[in-house]
Design a protein around this motif. Sequence first.
Motif, PDB file in Angstrom:
ATOM      1  N   TRP A 114       0.843  -1.190   0.000  1.00 49.49           N
ATOM      2  CA  TRP A 114       0.000   0.000   0.000  1.00 49.49           C
ATOM      3  C   TRP A 114       0.882   1.246   0.000  1.00 49.49           C
ATOM      4  N   SER A 115       0.568   2.184  -0.878  1.00 50.84           N
ATOM      5  CA  SER A 115       1.263   3.477  -0.834  1.00 50.84           C
ATOM      6  C   SER A 115       0.695   4.280   0.330  1.00 50.84           C
ATOM      7  N   SER A 116       1.448   5.259   0.776  1.00 48.99           N
ATOM      8  CA  SER A 116       0.998   6.198   1.799  1.00 48.99           C
ATOM      9  C   SER A 116       1.033   7.583   1.168  1.00 48.99           C
ATOM     10  N   GLU A 117      -0.119   8.254   1.154  1.00 48.09           N
ATOM     11  CA  GLU A 117      -0.231   9.534   0.466  1.00 48.09           C
ATOM     12  C   GLU A 117      -0.981  10.538   1.327  1.00 48.09           C
ATOM     13  N   LEU A 118      -0.598  11.799   1.207  1.00 50.68           N
ATOM     14  CA  LEU A 118      -1.249  12.886   1.928  1.00 50.68           C
ATOM     15  C   LEU A 118      -1.672  13.946   0.924  1.00 50.68           C
ATOM     16  N   VAL A 119      -2.971  14.268   0.932  1.00 48.96           N
ATOM     17  CA  VAL A 119      -3.495  15.355   0.111  1.00 48.96           C
ATOM     18  C   VAL A 119      -3.599  16.584   1.003  1.00 48.96           C
ATOM     19  N   VAL A 120      -3.005  17.687   0.558  1.00 56.48           N
ATOM     20  CA  VAL A 120      -3.053  18.934   1.315  1.00 56.48           C
ATOM     21  C   VAL A 120      -3.591  20.066   0.449  1.00 56.48           C
ATOM     22  N   ASN A 121      -4.123  21.058   1.129  1.00 51.91           N
ATOM     23  CA  ASN A 121      -4.539  22.279   0.466  1.00 51.91           C
ATOM     24  C   ASN A 121      -3.525  23.360   0.843  1.00 51.91           C
ATOM     25  N   VAL A 122      -3.826  24.200   1.804  1.00 49.86           N
ATOM     26  CA  VAL A 122      -2.887  25.216   2.267  1.00 49.86           C
ATOM     27  C   VAL A 122      -2.272  24.710   3.566  1.00 49.86           C
ATOM     28  N   VAL A 123      -0.958  24.838   3.686  1.00 48.20           N
ATOM     29  CA  VAL A 123      -0.275  24.388   4.900  1.00 48.20           C
ATOM     30  C   VAL A 123       0.495  25.547   5.515  1.00 48.20           C
ATOM     31  N   LYS A 124       0.718  25.448   6.805  1.00 53.37           N
ATOM     32  CA  LYS A 124       1.492  26.470   7.528  1.00 53.37           C
ATOM     33  C   LYS A 124       2.958  26.383   7.178  1.00 53.37           C
ATOM     34  N   SER A 125       3.465  25.148   6.960  1.00 56.93           N
ATOM     35  CA  SER A 125       4.901  24.969   6.835  1.00 56.93           C
ATOM     36  C   SER A 125       5.266  23.986   5.722  1.00 56.93           C
ATOM     37  N   ASP A 126       5.968  24.500   4.715  1.00 60.90           N
ATOM     38  CA  ASP A 126       6.489  23.600   3.687  1.00 60.90           C
ATOM     39  C   ASP A 126       7.576  22.704   4.266  1.00 60.90           C
ATOM     40  N   GLU A 127       8.275  23.198   5.290  1.00 66.13           N
ATOM     41  CA  GLU A 127       9.284  22.378   5.961  1.00 66.13           C
ATOM     42  C   GLU A 127       8.639  21.122   6.558  1.00 66.13           C
ATOM     43  N   GLU A 128       7.448  21.301   7.142  1.00 61.72           N
ATOM     44  CA  GLU A 128       6.738  20.148   7.709  1.00 61.72           C
ATOM     45  C   GLU A 128       6.389  19.149   6.604  1.00 61.72           C
ATOM     46  N   LEU A 129       5.930  19.644   5.460  1.00 63.43           N
ATOM     47  CA  LEU A 129       5.607  18.741   4.346  1.00 63.43           C
ATOM     48  C   LEU A 129       6.840  17.991   3.868  1.00 63.43           C
TER      49      LEU A 129
END
Length: 178
Positions: A114-129
Amino acid sequence: MALLAEEIVEEWLNRQGYFTIRGIKMGVQEIDLLAVKAQEDGKTDCRHIEVQASMRPVSYISRVPKESQKAGRAANSAKRSADELVQGVAEWVEKKFHRPVKTSLMRTLWNGDWSSELVVNVVKSDEELNLVAGHGIKILRLNEIVESLASNKFVVASAAGGDIIDLIQMGSALKEDA
């Protein structure tokens, strides 16, 4: 917003020919989306997708590490050290993607990778992503998913979430006409 975003992502997956389950509850744990699709080579593509669709984030996706919370820090504190961010992301990835109850259920549904994926819209921190991605989580952008739904180049023309997509596209057309 989160449920609408999950429905949009599910529609996108369904139009690509994926069979999906959304909102799986396991006590206090939840899986946003599981998607399975047979490939032409006889293999099966299995995807575990979590959706974070904030419009105006005031904090991080992950929480302050448990150790810092025990010392009195608020779980959703927007002020974090670099070490706290790294540890908080690691704990969040474990909770969202690697908990044994979740991986066991996924293996029961389809015994494959299984792949693990995260869909995001606006985030506070690109570093966190970037830290999330460093754990092997594929990052997808909600706006790109919505834009791709306008292409009509899918295996399935429309599924259960088609009305929402029609409304989004109608709103886009109205903006262009204005």
